[in-house]
Each structure stands twice: as structure tokens, then as C-alpha cells.
Design a protein around this motif. Sequence first.
Motif, PDB file in Angstrom:
ATOM      1  N   ALA A  59       0.846  -1.193   0.000  1.00  0.00           N
ATOM      2  CA  ALA A  59       0.000   0.000   0.000  1.00  0.00           C
ATOM      3  C   ALA A  59       0.879   1.240   0.000  1.00  0.00           C
ATOM      4  O   ALA A  59       2.093   1.169   0.279  1.00  0.00           O
ATOM      5  N   VAL A 101      -5.011  -0.799   6.611  1.00  0.00           N
ATOM      6  CA  VAL A 101      -4.974  -0.666   5.163  1.00  0.00           C
ATOM      7  C   VAL A 101      -6.387  -0.316   4.697  1.00  0.00           C
ATOM      8  O   VAL A 101      -7.336  -1.061   4.962  1.00  0.00           O
ATOM      9  N   ALA A 105      -4.442   1.769  -2.451  1.00  0.00           N
ATOM     10  CA  ALA A 105      -4.597   1.392  -1.048  1.00  0.00           C
ATOM     11  C   ALA A 105      -3.680   2.262  -0.198  1.00  0.00           C
ATOM     12  O   ALA A 105      -2.565   2.605  -0.614  1.00  0.00           O
ATOM     13  N   ALA A 119      -1.957   3.046   3.743  1.00  0.00           N
ATOM     14  CA  ALA A 119      -1.625   2.543   5.078  1.00  0.00           C
ATOM     15  C   ALA A 119      -1.679   3.703   6.074  1.00  0.00           C
ATOM     16  O   ALA A 119      -0.897   4.668   5.958  1.00  0.00           O
TER      17      ALA A 119
END
Length: 356
Positions: free
Chosen positions: A261, A275, A349, A351
Motif C-alpha cells: 500500500a 490498510v 490502497a 496505510a
Amino acid sequence: MDAPLLRFEGVRKSAAGLQDVSFDLARGETLALLAPAGAGKSMLLRLLAGTERPDAGRMLLAGRDLAPLAAPRRGLSAFEPGMPPRRTLQEAVGQPLPGFDIAARDRPARIARALTALGLDGLEGRRADQLGPLPQLRAAFARALAPEQPILLLDDPFAGLDPAPRRALAFELRRLFRARGLTVLLATREGEEAMALADRIAVLEEGSIAQCAAPRALYEEPATAFIAGLLGENNRLPGTVEWREESECGIRLDCGPLVEARVADAGGPGSRCIVAIRPDRVAVAALPAEEMGEGALPAALRDTVFLGDHVRLLLELGEGGMLVARRPPGSRMPVPGGPASVAWDPYAAFAYRALR
């Protein structure tokens, strides 16, 4: 670059949890202050209007400090949902005008312009309290527009309105604001409403502006998990950072898989994180993961829900990890008990540090 019409500089109001609020509002722009209930966004509008005073900081309108000015002299018009009883629509819309020192000869034209803008022309002689809920709300907007002040303040203006008329009125007002070049400051708890109306959105988090950007930029690159949650649905998969290189990292999800990510505000290796990936960015295939391709993860379909313009798929990832995906109706999708896999672009994505 032109100077902003409105500027907040380090505004603080401890009683409302506001610690250091700074933002600009350009002439002709609609800016949404987005936050949950109780975060202080309504207080910011009251501070601006002069009904409350800040503990510290400055508010400048066209470079002029507003602090010495009484509320009616600040060049602001505020939306108020209630309409005065036993008044005609013309009387109700015109009621605030004397407080703005608008000459009597100029009032009928301003009232007419405001009523026409909200589609209420021809109803001038009707009593405001005899109108239905939606026409009353339109009349309240006309009442706020009639003074024609430099800035229009809107505090949760669609409260209590059903979703369909709420959405339709928001788009109508968006066109009106742009056609008339209005400068608008909106306080709302609804992410969709903020995106529908605003040129930029400023998110209040922990007493200050955490991120301010155009709706698309904010939606696609939210700086914190809190912001991501305010703007649309997100999958949130807990895990631990295994490696980190500049803007990318690898996370071992609690449910088992290792995924990649973009780093938002997550920490270094060993730190707990979340995530976040939006359901529309999750690819789903009715194939084993090795056939779907690189980066694919095995999954199991647990439920599908038809919602008209899309289908929600609930998939299990690893050991107990639940993931939502969205697909157009008619798409080829897995079936319960059949092969399934999911994948997403690591760039989509994020984090984030684990929320406390």
C-alpha cells in the motif's frame, strides 16, 4: 494570485475544542467545513458571524479584521431554516433586509431576485408557514440570499430532508452558486453533500484543519483514516507494517496475507496500521488467485446484495478478514462455494496509523 476574500489565522476556541484553525476562502468559491457532530464546525460559523468570540487568532474579510465589527456589519448572511409565522413569502424573505441597511426602494428588487433564483416567483403573496416542507426550505434559502452580502453561511442546511430531494436541491444550489458567483462557507457532517456543493473541502480533525483540497483529491488521497471514513465507504484491514520504502510499504494483515500500500501516516516496521481500500477499487474474479494474476489473493464469497446501480459483494480474505467490493449489475461474479480471488492496485490502497 488574488488575495482570499476570507482568511482564518490560528483561530482558537477552547470551549468548542478548536485549537488552531487556519484556512482561506476565495471570492466566488464554495468551501465546505466537514466534520462529525460536535467537532466545532458550527462554532466556526458563529465566530465568523460575530455571535461568539474566539480565544485567539484573527478572521479577515478582504484584509479587514472582523473583531471590532458588530455582527450586522460583517458582510455576512446566514441561512436559518425557520420561517416567521403569519407572514407572506415576500414579507418573510424581506424581513432581514433592514438590518443590513438596505434602502427601502432597493428591497423589492432583492426579494424578487432571491425568489426567482429559488423558483418561488409567483408565490409572493402566499403565507410562508402554509407552504410544504421543501418550498419552505427554498424560501429560507431565498431569505438568506436576499441581502446579497459578500459571504453566505450555511450550517447543515438540508437537515431533516429525505435523501432524494436533498441530493436534487444540492445540485440545484451548486448551479445557482456558480451562476451568481456567490462565495459560500458550508458546515456539514455529510461527505456526499460536501462533495456535491463545494469547490474545496476542509476537514476538521482534533481541533484544526487536517486536510483541505478539492473533492476528488480529498477522496482519492485522504491524509488520515479519519478523513477517508468521512468521504465514502472504505475497507479497513488491520495489520502490522513489515517493510517501508519512501512512499510504499508492505503490511502483514491480521487475517494472514501480505499486501502492499501507499504510506499515508503509518509508522515504520513493527507499527500497527490500517490498510484502507475503497470497494470500487477492488477487482474480483471468479478464478483461483494464481489464474487471476500477480498480486491476487484467494477469497471466498459470503454474500451479495443487489442495490440497483451496483452489486455489493462481501468476501472473506484469509482467516476472518472481510472485504467489500462493488460491481455493476450483470458483471461476471463468483458464486458461493466457487473459486474467487481479489486484487487491487497498491497505489489505490493507503496505510494509516491504527486509530486509538
